[in-house]
Design an enzyme around this catalytic site. Structure first.
Site: not given
Length: 399
Positions: A72, A207, A300, A304, A392
């Protein structure tokens, strides 16, 4: 029984550590309280940072990941009915992430360990770690899996013990209370997660910040959807009917783009995950080293948890290899300090992502507008967007 490194826990951290040590010619024994089937089916994380992907490849454990994993190059943010894609490689100098479930990582590492590595004992429950302050720590364990010795207590003598046994394990308990400091943040909400037998509705993770609460659209494979909804703390998964879950996902993922639609399908599993942050300091006591959830937990939102555990065991393995090859113990001595720098950055990132996208039960209109302003800043200012992308895709592992 004796070995160089006793590893408690056969999650991805313990298994990867065993692999790294094996590749360096260092002996280890892995103790796992559960059976193999449980470890290989335990649903957890699914996002691998660039550094984790690189380490698995270097360890010889990346072949199936590269065949079946889903690379991704970004995520999509949704808020105020808007869509914005965060392009990771363009913002980080080429870094990205991989969708590859923890269950699959464990299967790969277990197969390698059983074929090439040292002992991996399933059904071996660690009971106590003693002698951490000495040069010869010992792990007492009860092994249910050895013929003729069911339920018998045994001892594993080690040069080092690495506790990868999670928050409820015995490793952390071997550190005297007077030396321990803990830091914790609990949230008044959790995640209701589902696995659904339907292809993902988007080719990257989504998100969403919504007035009704956070939503995340994810995946486990090209045919299996993973999705989450923010729910009040204490929510029971069975209180949410499947149709109610899909309807709520539809609401929270709404957008002005009429070309997008949520795909629905049979729900295979659902559960509720509490949200908390936790750090134990120090992460080392004598010859006992903590790794993963034994030392830290992150909400979450930032993806991580598994990746932090990988960072811990990579730090330990590299430090031990340096000591054996060059006689330099400085990196072993600095293990806790080194890991905690990365841990606190991950805690910071996860905290900020959680605050950015979740609506607190007592949120005011002012706080709602601040959230929207922050999201607007991320989607219009390259520096703000790059900070999110760098966090991220992962903070660099120490060489």
């Amino acid at each position: 029984m004796r070995t160089t490194v006793g590893i408690i826990g056969a999650g991805p951290a313990g298994l990867l550590l065993a692999r790294l040590l094996h590749n360096a010619g260092i002996g280890s024994v892995v103790l796992e309280s559960r059976d193999r089937a449980y470890v290989e089916q335990r649903q957890r994380a699914g996002i691998l940072e660039q550094g984790t992907v690189d380490v698995l490849r270097e360890a010889g454990a990346g072949a199936r990941m590269d065949r079946e994993g889903l690379p991704h190059d970004g995520i999509e943010l949704r808020f105020d009915r808007r869509r914005h894609r965060v392009d990771f490689p363009a913002l980080t100098g080429g870094r990205s992430v991989m969708v590859y479930a923890q269950t699959e990582v464990c299967k790969d590492l277990i197969a390698l360990q059983l074929a090439e590595g040292g002992p991996l004992l399933f059904g071996a429950e660690a009971l106590e770690v003693t002698g951490a302050e000495t040069d010869n720590p010992v792990v007492r364990f009860r092994h249910e899996g050895r013929e003729g010795r069911e339920g018998r207590e045994e001892s594993l003598a080690c040069d080092y013990v690495v506790g990868c046994d999670g928050f409820w394990g015995v490793a952390r308990k071997a550190i005297p209370e007077g030396l321990s400091r803990t830091f914790e943040r609990t949230y008044p909400f959790g995640w209701l997660g589902i696995l659904a037998d339907v292809p993902p509705s988007h080719d990257e993770l989504v998100y969403a910040r919504h007035d009704r609460g956070f939503a995340l659209l994810s995946m486990r494979s090209p045919t299996v959807t993973r999705a989450y909804l923010q729910v009040p703390d204490g929510t029971a998964a069975q209180d949410w009917a499947d149709e109610r879950i899909w309807a709520e996902l539809d609401r929270r993922l709404e957008t002005d783009d009429s070309a997008w639609a949520l795909r629905r399908g049979p729900v295979l599993a659902k559960s509720v995950t509490p949200m908390r942050g936790y750090v134990h300091e120090p992460m080392r006591h004598g010859r006992l080293f903590l790794a993963g959830d034994a030392a830290h937990i992150v909400p979450p939102t930032g993806a991580k948890g598994l990746n932090l555990a990988v960072g811990d065991v990579v730090t330990f393995a590299r430090a031990l290899i340096r000591y054996r090859e060059k006689g330099d113990p400085s990196r072993l001595d600095a293990y806790s300090e080194t890991c905690l720098r990365r841990v606190w950055q991950a805690e910071r990132f996860s905290y900020e992502m959680t605050a950015l996208l979740h609506r607190a039960p007592d949120a005011t209109p002012f706080e709602d507008r601040v959230q929207l302003a922050r999201l607007d800043r991320i989607t219009t200012a390259r520096a703000a967007e790059a900070d999110l992308a760098e966090g991220y895709t992962g903070f660099p592992l120490d060489p």
